[in-house]
Structure formats: structure tokens, C-alpha cells
Design a protein around this motif. Structure first.
Motif, PDB file in Angstrom:
ATOM      1  N   ALA A   1      46.306  43.453  35.473  1.00 23.94           N
ATOM      2  CA  ALA A   1      44.868  42.720  35.355  1.00 23.94           C
ATOM      3  C   ALA A   1      43.840  43.787  34.898  1.00 23.94           C
ATOM      4  O   ALA A   1      43.117  43.221  34.020  1.00 23.94           O
ATOM      5  N   ALA A   2      44.082  45.072  35.637  1.00 27.29           N
ATOM      6  CA  ALA A   2      43.014  45.998  34.890  1.00 27.29           C
ATOM      7  C   ALA A   2      43.157  46.459  33.390  1.00 27.29           C
ATOM      8  O   ALA A   2      42.180  46.515  32.505  1.00 27.29           O
ATOM      9  N   LYS A   3      44.520  46.388  32.968  1.00 23.30           N
ATOM     10  CA  LYS A   3      44.763  46.729  31.438  1.00 23.30           C
ATOM     11  C   LYS A   3      44.552  45.325  30.496  1.00 23.30           C
ATOM     12  O   LYS A   3      44.015  45.889  29.330  1.00 23.30           O
TER      13      LYS A   3
ATOM     14  N   SER B   1      40.529  47.554  45.348  1.00 27.88           N
ATOM     15  CA  SER B   1      39.203  48.230  45.292  1.00 27.88           C
ATOM     16  C   SER B   1      39.009  48.723  43.998  1.00 27.88           C
ATOM     17  O   SER B   1      37.750  48.592  43.398  1.00 27.88           O
ATOM     18  N   ASN B   2      39.990  49.142  43.457  1.00 21.98           N
ATOM     19  CA  ASN B   2      39.747  49.731  41.699  1.00 21.98           C
ATOM     20  C   ASN B   2      39.336  48.808  41.030  1.00 21.98           C
ATOM     21  O   ASN B   2      38.646  49.009  40.200  1.00 21.98           O
ATOM     22  N   ILE B   3      39.972  47.421  41.074  1.00 19.14           N
ATOM     23  CA  ILE B   3      39.455  46.462  40.277  1.00 19.14           C
ATOM     24  C   ILE B   3      38.380  45.548  40.662  1.00 19.14           C
ATOM     25  O   ILE B   3      37.899  44.598  40.060  1.00 19.14           O
ATOM     26  N   SER B   4      37.844  45.857  41.713  1.00 25.18           N
ATOM     27  CA  SER B   4      36.664  45.098  42.244  1.00 25.18           C
ATOM     28  C   SER B   4      35.347  45.307  41.385  1.00 25.18           C
ATOM     29  O   SER B   4      35.048  46.615  40.808  1.00 25.18           O
TER      30      SER B   4
ATOM     31  N   VAL C   1      37.595  42.699  37.392  1.00 24.42           N
ATOM     32  CA  VAL C   1      37.940  41.615  37.107  1.00 24.42           C
ATOM     33  C   VAL C   1      37.868  40.544  38.240  1.00 24.42           C
ATOM     34  O   VAL C   1      37.908  41.002  39.415  1.00 24.42           O
ATOM     35  N   PRO C   2      37.600  39.284  38.110  1.00 21.87           N
ATOM     36  CA  PRO C   2      37.339  38.327  39.412  1.00 21.87           C
ATOM     37  C   PRO C   2      38.643  38.334  40.273  1.00 21.87           C
ATOM     38  O   PRO C   2      39.605  38.569  39.881  1.00 21.87           O
ATOM     39  N   GLN C   3      38.331  38.590  41.760  1.00 27.92           N
ATOM     40  CA  GLN C   3      39.525  38.361  42.561  1.00 27.92           C
ATOM     41  C   GLN C   3      39.297  37.134  43.630  1.00 27.92           C
ATOM     42  O   GLN C   3      38.080  37.139  44.183  1.00 27.92           O
ATOM     43  N   VAL C   4      40.047  36.285  43.732  1.00 27.15           N
ATOM     44  CA  VAL C   4      40.053  35.288  44.755  1.00 27.15           C
ATOM     45  C   VAL C   4      41.358  35.355  45.748  1.00 27.15           C
ATOM     46  O   VAL C   4      42.256  35.371  45.259  1.00 27.15           O
TER      47      VAL C   4
ATOM     48  N   LEU D   1      26.159  36.978  46.960  1.00 26.63           N
ATOM     49  CA  LEU D   1      26.230  36.075  45.809  1.00 26.63           C
ATOM     50  C   LEU D   1      25.634  36.867  44.816  1.00 26.63           C
ATOM     51  O   LEU D   1      26.128  37.031  43.572  1.00 26.63           O
ATOM     52  N   VAL D   2      24.470  37.316  44.792  1.00 27.78           N
ATOM     53  CA  VAL D   2      23.551  38.017  43.784  1.00 27.78           C
ATOM     54  C   VAL D   2      24.527  39.365  43.298  1.00 27.78           C
ATOM     55  O   VAL D   2      24.471  39.690  42.003  1.00 27.78           O
ATOM     56  N   SER D   3      25.264  39.920  44.135  1.00 27.57           N
ATOM     57  CA  SER D   3      26.179  40.986  43.865  1.00 27.57           C
ATOM     58  C   SER D   3      27.198  40.710  43.084  1.00 27.57           C
ATOM     59  O   SER D   3      27.386  41.496  42.004  1.00 27.57           O
ATOM     60  N   ILE D   4      27.709  39.674  43.375  1.00 31.42           N
ATOM     61  CA  ILE D   4      29.006  39.101  42.638  1.00 31.42           C
ATOM     62  C   ILE D   4      28.342  38.870  41.178  1.00 31.42           C
ATOM     63  O   ILE D   4      28.999  39.075  40.182  1.00 31.42           O
TER      64      ILE D   4
END
Length: 466
Positions: free
Chosen positions: A93-95, A129-132, A135-138, A300-303
Motif C-alpha cells: 500500500a505504501a509503495k 502507524s507508518n502509513i498513517s 494512505v487512507p485506512q479503514v 475529523l479536521v486532522s483526517i
């Protein structure tokens, strides 16, 4: 062995490796039809499966990675191989810059692996945490999600649960507190749906509204306009009793508002919605904001800031709650966090003062500290450093006479010193707009701000009051 024999061996091995399970059924529901491609299907622990199914597919045609813990394979136990499969999903996902959806349903660690199981959880938590913010995570919690797994799931941008799922840190202290309803009340879960299928559908919907990553443009969604100008005009006439959720429904695209953490913080609305087909963060502050309201809005604002999603804030608040219980529970810290997040965010920010905007809440949400690119006000807005009754009591008491009651003095203060026209004259708002024209004004403003670029001061990160 002949080629034909080898092909049969492969087919038999694959059939055994990808046999039907709740995990695969959930992934097939999650992705567009026949688009799921499994990774590491042959990975095993001894002669058993790894307890997790991983792979990628398409959601509304866009690439998404996912993993689904397999409760029917050793209880979905987390160990070295289990974590390695999930880690690979995060790395890919990161790549590639594609979102990740994690489906949680596990009875816990593979205890026979001892320290390797601890390291496995550590790898998962580190990569989440690395990809926070990249890319979006659900997180989809559809079964038991406990201990470190709960921490990892909560690390995602959004947590979606089904009503029968459990979400807790310690089994000893879980009880009813591990239920989905309590996760909603505590703000841990953003959405709780009655069934697994509905929860999976909600996760699909969230992902379809988000950019693929922090450098990608927002998707364009199909939309229809809400024809509600008359409703907005009526709301302005009686703004003290206005339904702020109804205002959002009237301004944003029809049926596009997805309210998040609905049961957490009773005097605010935090939502994702679309405006002209483009995703926005929608905030409505109403009444007096408590610590939970502050935490919900700040999240929400942070996201939105992480993925360059515009934030539109509707303000009708008399300030922050001021009581001993709120103070002891950290209200000052949470209000400071709210102000900090707004000030730090570099995404497009537009504020609309539809009613009251008093004191520190005005400063945090619509004032200079909020860093709003543009601030509008409805004609009924009241903008004041203090609540009007307090301002009159402290500064205008001499004006109260036999011919002018306290109520008269307060109304005069609202219509003069604290009016939207005075704020506009002083340069603190850009325009006073017709409530019925709010949608068209915001569409034009978002179009004007689409190219916004901001460079901040060099630093590792700000020191947000956690």
C-alpha cells in the motif's frame, strides 16, 4: 511428474488453500465483483492456515488492499506468519499509494509462539502507524477485536463496526463496555451498523469518498443538488432552535452526508459529505461544546488535512461548556487541541457563522486562530467576545433604565456591536450571505480555493496538546 500432473497438484493445493471461509466471504463482499486477488494463499503455520486472508481488489474501480482475519483458522490467532502477511499488505500500500481496509475477527495471539507473537503485533502496529496519513485506512470490526489488535484497529482513520462485534483492550474489564454501542458512545467507533453486510457497505462508501493517498486528487462522486434554499432561510429566522444536521443536509449534495461518531459529543456534527461531487469535511458546532465535541471535530479536521480534503465549518455556538465535571475530564486540553488542529491544518478551510459565535469558540472555529481562508456569516449571526448577557452585565449596565430593560439592552447589543455587519465592517468576515444562497456561495469559494498551497515553518511536528 508430467505437466498435467503438476497442474492437478497445483489445482488441488490451491483449492485447499483458498477454501470458503467467513474471511473470504467478507472480502468478496467488500470488493467489486470478481476483482479480489489473494496474496500468500499458501502461507501456513505447520499444516494449518495463517489465520488471515490478504490481497487486493477494486472498490468502485479503484485499487484497495485488504486483510481479513480468519476466525475459522486457529481462531484467527496472530503469530509470525499472520503478521508477515499483513505487513506485506501495508508495504505494498505504501509503495503503490492505495488505501488499506483491515477486517478484524480474532481470538487473540498464537500463544505457542511466545515472544514471536508479541513481535508480530509490534510489526502490525508499526506499519499501521507508518502509513498513517499517507494512505487512507479503514478498520472493519466484525467479530472480536481485543488487546493490541484493538489498538491497531483504532489507529486507522475510520473504525466501522457491526452491532454484534466486540472491541476492547482487556477481557477482564470488557463486559458490556466491549460492545459496539459503547464503542460508539466513547467515540472509538465512527460508524456502527446493524449487520456485517451493512458495515462492509459503509466501509466501501467511505473509501470511495477518499483520495487514494495524500498526494492524489479527491474522487468525483455522482451527485444531485439539494433544493433546500427555503429551509435555510427558515433556519435563519429561528436559528436558536435550528437543527444543524438539517442545515448540512440542505447545503451539501443530496443524501451525501455521512455523520461520524454520532453518539459521541451531543452538541456537534462531524461528517463527510460531497459538494458538487467533491468530498468535504462537514462540521457543525451548536450550543456549548464539551470535551467530546472538541475531540470529535479535531479528529475529523486532522483526517481531512492529511488528505487535503476541504473543511466547511458551520458555527452556532455559545462557547465551551464551563463546569467542574468537564474541566476535571480535560475540557481545557480538548479545546486547546481543537484550536491547535484548526490552526495547523493547511487544507482548504471555510467557516460560515450561522448564529452565535462567542469568545474562544469563535476564535477556534472561525477566527484568526482557525486560519479560515474565507469566513462568511448569515444576517442573523451574532459575533461577540462574551455572551451578550454577560457583555451587557459587565459593560453596559448603565444603559438599563426604566425605559430600557435588560432584554432590550441585550437585543440592542446583538443588533449593533455584535452584529455580522459590525464584524464585516471591522474586516473579520469576508461577506454576509443570503442563507438560501449558501450552497452556491460555497461552491464558488471551493472552486476559487482549489489551488491553495501553503508552506509551513520547518519542524518535525507540532506539539499538539494530547
Amino acid at each position: 511428474m508430467s505437466t498435467e500432473s503438476k497442474s492437478k497438484v497445483l489445482a488441488d493445493a490451491r483449492a485447499a488453500a483458498v477454501k470458503a471461509s467467513p474471511a473470504r466471504e467478507r472480502l468478496n463482499l467488500l470488493f467489486d465483483g470478481n476483482s479480489f486477488v489473494e496474496l500468500d494463499a499458501f502461507a501456513k503455520v505447520g499444516d494449518k492456515g495463517a489465520g488471515v486472508v490478504t490481497g487486493y481488489g477494486a472498490i468502485d474501480g479503484s485499487p484497495v488492499f485488504a486483510f481479513a482475519q480468519d476466525i475459522e483458522s486457529a481462531g484467527g490467532a496472530v503469530g509470525k506468519i499472520h503478521a508477515a502477511k499483513i505487513k506485506k499488505v501495508y508495504e505494498l500500500a505504501a509503495k503503490t499509494g492505495a488505501p488499506v481496509i483491515g477486517i478484524y475477527d480474532s481470538n487473540g495471539a498464537r500463544l505457542s509462539e511466545g515472544n514471536d507473537a508479541l513481535a508480530a503485533y509490534g510489526d502490525m502496529l508499526q506499519w499501521s502507524s507508518n502509513i498513517s496519513g499517507v494512505v487512507p485506512q479503514v478498520s472493519l470490526v466484525l467479530g472480536t477485536c481485543a488487546g493490541t489488535a484493538a489498538m491497531i484497529a483504532c489507529n486507522a482513520d475510520f473504525v466501522v463496526m457491526s452491532e454484534n462485534a466486540e472491541f476492547f483492550l482487556s477481557a477482564a474489564g470488557a463486559g458490556d463496555a466491549g460492545k459496539a454501542a459503547d464503542a460508539a458512545k466513547s467515540g472509538t467507533a465512527h460508524l456502527v451498523l446493524p449487520t456485517e453486510a451493512e458495515a462492509i457497505g459503509a466501509a466501501r462508501n467511505l473509501i470511495s469518498m477518499l483520495p487514494l493517498n495524500n498526494l492524489a486528487a479527491s474522487p468525483v462522486c455522482d451527485f444531485s443538488e439539494a433544493d433546500a434554499g427555503a429551509a435555510l432561510a427558515a433556519a435563519c429566522e429561528n436559528i436558536a432552535d435550528a437543527d444543524m444536521r438539517a442545515i448540512l443536509d440542505s447545503v451539501f449534495d443530496a443524501n451525501s452526508v455521512i455523520e461520524l461518531q454520532k453518539d459521541f459529543g451531543s452538541d456537534s456534527v462531524a461528517a463527510l459529505a460531497t459538494m458538487g461531487g467533491f468530498t468535504c469535511g462537514a462540521v457543525a458546532a451548536n450550543g456549548k461544546l464539551g470535551r467530546d465535541d472538541c475531540a470529535k471535530i479535531a479528529r475529523l479536521v486532522s483526517i481531512c488535512d492529511a488528505y487535503q480534503i476541504p473543511v466547511i465549518t458551520f458555527v452556532n455556538t455559545e462557547g465551551f461548556k464551563a463546569c467542574g465535571e468537564e474541566t476535571l475530564a480535560g475540557a481545557v486540553r480538548e479545546s486547546a487541541k481543537l484550536a491547535h488542529v484548526y490552526a495547523q491544518a493547511t487544507c482548504v478551510k471555510v467557516s460560515v457563522i450561522v448564529g452565535a459565535a462567542y469568545g474562544s469558540a469563535y476564535i477556534a472555529l472561525a477566527g484568526t486562530n482557525a486560519g479560515a481562508d474565507v469566513t462568511y456569516a448569515w444576517p442573523c449571526a451574532v459575533i461577540s467576545a462574551l455572551e451578550p448577557k454577560t457583555a451587557v452585565a459587565f459593560g453596559l449596565g448603565a444603559e438599563i433604565t426604566a425605559d430600557k430593560s435588560r432584554a432590550d439592552a441585550e437585543n440592542e447589543y446583538k443588533e449593533t456591536t455584535a452584529s455580522a455587519y459590525t464584524a464585516a465592517a471591522d474586516g473579520y468576515i469576508e461577506d454576509i450571505i443570503d442563507p438560501a444562497a449558501t450552497r452556491s456561495v460555497l461552491l464558488s469559494t471551493l472552486d476559487m480555493l482549489a489551488g491553495k498551497r501553503v508552506t509551513g515553518l520547518p519542524r518535525k511536528h507540532s506539539n499538539i496538546p494530547m
